[in-house]
Design an enzyme around this catalytic site. Structure first.
Site, PDB file in Angstrom:
ATOM      1  N   LYS A  31      37.032  -9.406 -35.667  1.00  0.00           N
ATOM      2  CA  LYS A  31      37.039 -11.036 -36.132  1.00  0.00           C
ATOM      3  C   LYS A  31      35.801 -11.714 -35.395  1.00  0.00           C
ATOM      4  O   LYS A  31      35.039 -11.373 -34.680  1.00  0.00           O
ATOM      5  CB  LYS A  31      38.412 -11.407 -35.541  1.00  0.00           C
ATOM      6  CG  LYS A  31      38.529 -11.551 -34.192  1.00  0.00           C
ATOM      7  CD  LYS A  31      39.675 -12.356 -33.698  1.00  0.00           C
ATOM      8  CE  LYS A  31      39.921 -12.507 -32.002  1.00  0.00           C
ATOM      9  NZ  LYS A  31      41.136 -13.154 -31.779  1.00  0.00           N
TER      10      LYS A  31
ATOM     11  N   ARG B  71      52.094 -19.727 -30.119  1.00  0.00           N
ATOM     12  CA  ARG B  71      51.270 -20.124 -31.047  1.00  0.00           C
ATOM     13  C   ARG B  71      51.866 -19.671 -32.439  1.00  0.00           C
ATOM     14  O   ARG B  71      52.221 -20.425 -33.154  1.00  0.00           O
ATOM     15  CB  ARG B  71      50.090 -19.078 -30.603  1.00  0.00           C
ATOM     16  CG  ARG B  71      48.652 -19.724 -31.213  1.00  0.00           C
ATOM     17  CD  ARG B  71      47.469 -19.247 -30.603  1.00  0.00           C
ATOM     18  NE  ARG B  71      47.536 -17.471 -30.944  1.00  0.00           N
ATOM     19  CZ  ARG B  71      46.538 -16.841 -30.558  1.00  0.00           C
ATOM     20  NH1 ARG B  71      45.440 -17.271 -29.745  1.00  0.00           N
ATOM     21  NH2 ARG B  71      46.408 -15.386 -30.818  1.00  0.00           N
TER      22      ARG B  71
ATOM     23  N   TYR C 162      15.538 -32.044 -16.663  1.00  0.00           N
ATOM     24  CA  TYR C 162      16.242 -33.341 -16.805  1.00  0.00           C
ATOM     25  C   TYR C 162      17.021 -33.904 -15.822  1.00  0.00           C
ATOM     26  O   TYR C 162      17.903 -32.942 -15.034  1.00  0.00           O
ATOM     27  CB  TYR C 162      17.074 -33.548 -18.162  1.00  0.00           C
ATOM     28  CG  TYR C 162      16.452 -33.212 -19.517  1.00  0.00           C
ATOM     29  CD1 TYR C 162      15.741 -34.518 -19.966  1.00  0.00           C
ATOM     30  CD2 TYR C 162      16.380 -32.494 -20.310  1.00  0.00           C
ATOM     31  CE1 TYR C 162      15.092 -34.410 -21.111  1.00  0.00           C
ATOM     32  CE2 TYR C 162      15.743 -32.435 -21.725  1.00  0.00           C
ATOM     33  CZ  TYR C 162      15.028 -33.316 -21.913  1.00  0.00           C
ATOM     34  OH  TYR C 162      14.415 -33.317 -23.293  1.00  0.00           O
TER      35      TYR C 162
ATOM     36  N   MET D 261      17.703 -28.056 -24.618  1.00  0.00           N
ATOM     37  CA  MET D 261      18.121 -27.542 -25.866  1.00  0.00           C
ATOM     38  C   MET D 261      17.250 -26.267 -26.278  1.00  0.00           C
ATOM     39  O   MET D 261      17.865 -25.163 -26.817  1.00  0.00           O
ATOM     40  CB  MET D 261      17.684 -28.585 -26.881  1.00  0.00           C
ATOM     41  CG  MET D 261      17.990 -28.199 -28.243  1.00  0.00           C
ATOM     42  SD  MET D 261      17.703 -29.427 -29.688  1.00  0.00           S
ATOM     43  CE  MET D 261      19.067 -30.551 -29.358  1.00  0.00           C
TER      44      MET D 261
END
Length: 350
Positions: free
Chosen positions: A34, A131, A253, A301
């Protein structure tokens, strides 16, 4: 195109499958692929796992992609149908489906007569996961309704464990007992064990086992049940700068890293835009060649900074930096990020 390279070692995948087979020799195996095989590529992994007895996915679309690619093995759609179209598609593509809720039963009753081929079904029981699944006491009524459908073939019953990765937690034993009390042997085919249960709960190794994360080289019980699993994914990114900083200089940063002495740093072309976790702890290890280095400051990033001061060999622009893979397990990196290997494997991209 981004700079991250993800290499998938199919021989390691086959090795890990062999470990499952050795631990559960009397069981059949649904290899769980999956979420694009936990980020490893579902079609390629399905082909590498061809010696398993079947494949497990979550939604019909994943199964269709496999069938379209020529995969003919049994495929279990674990969450089963959500719509009438899903029922038709799963039957058309010869997929087994999990049934876990009354609304799915209603759909089957409404549309079973329209099927041109039989649909194979697993009944999912909630033995303590809280669940998906029918409560054990509902099984007789569920079976009665399914048995009334001439185009539906009930294969057996399955459940899922909530705490199998905690070897001292008695909840798993309680779930196994609840399942055994509900599903008589050998009246129905059974499926209980996920990776953690395959590794740590021998009594759950019955019928069909459903290993997932262990196939990709991650052991959810590594501290108590070490195994000879091999890492399947190797993530690298290039070194794009090498700089010399002096004492008092800061990195990244927020100036969260300050050099206490002269320090050589390297900038690596990977960041949270590529799926590497921004919140990972400073000093998390990476590897340059066969040597470990540490991350300095915050992940950006598109880049992160590492300490290359202690490297035995002069670092060069373009050197491949390993984020995880051989020599640096994804489990160790995940621990530094306060998460689990599943998340890192699924979110990394190139």
């Amino acid at each position: 195109m981004r700079s991250v390279t993800i290499t998938v070692d199919r021989s390691a995948l086959r090795h890990n499958l062999a470990q499952v087979r050795a631990m559960a020799p009397d069981c059949q195996i649904f290899a769980i692929i999956k979420a694009d095989a936990y980020g490893h590529g579902a079609v390629a992994c399905a082909k590498a796992l061809s010696t398993s007895d079947g494949l497990g996915v979550v939604v019909p679309g994943e199964a269709i992609a496999l069938r379209t690619a020529g995969i003919q093995m049994p495929i279990l759609v674990i969450q089963g149908p959500r719509t009438a179209t899903d029922i038709t598609i799963c039957a058309q593509y010869d997929c087994q489906v999990g049934i876990h809720a009354w609304h799915q039963l209603d759909l089957l009753e409404q549309h079973a007569t329209t099927l041109t081929r039989d649909l194979s079904v697993w009944i999912k029981l909630d033995t303590g996961m809280g669940r998906l699944g029918f409560f054990p006491e509902d099984l007789p009524r569920v079976q009665q309704r399914l048995n009334a459908l001439t185009t539906v073939n009930v294969i057996g019953c399955m459940t899922h464990f909530s705490c199998a990765d905690e070897p001292d937690n008695t909840h798993t034993s309680q779930q196994i007992a609840r399942f055994n009390q509900t599903v008589p042997t050998p009246a129905k085919t059974r499926s209980l064990a996920n990776s953690a249960a395959v590794i740590g709960w021998p009594e759950a190794r019955v019928g069909w086992v459903r290993p997932g994360i262990m196939l990709y080289g991650s052991n959810p019980l590594a501290s108590s049940h070490p195994l000879a699993l091999k890492p399947v994914m190797h993530v690298t990114a290039p070194l794009i700068a090498v700089r010399d900083l002096k004492a008092g200089d800061t990195v990244g940063y927020g100036n969260t890293w300050r050099c206490t002495q002269a320090q050589r740093i390297g900038v690596v072309a990977i960041g949270y835009g590529d799926g590497y976790p921004r919140h990972i702890a400073a000093e998390t290890p990476v590897m340059v060649g066969d040597q470990r280095c540490r991350i300095l400051g915050r992940v950006s990033m598109d880049s992160l900074v590492i300490d290359v001061s202690q490297l035995a060999v002069e670092p060069r622009i373009g050197d491949a930096v390993t984020l995880w893979g051989p020599g640096l397990s994804v489990d160790e990196v995940a621990s530094c990020a306060g998460t689990i290997s599943y998340e890192l494997l699924c979110q990394i991209r190139f």
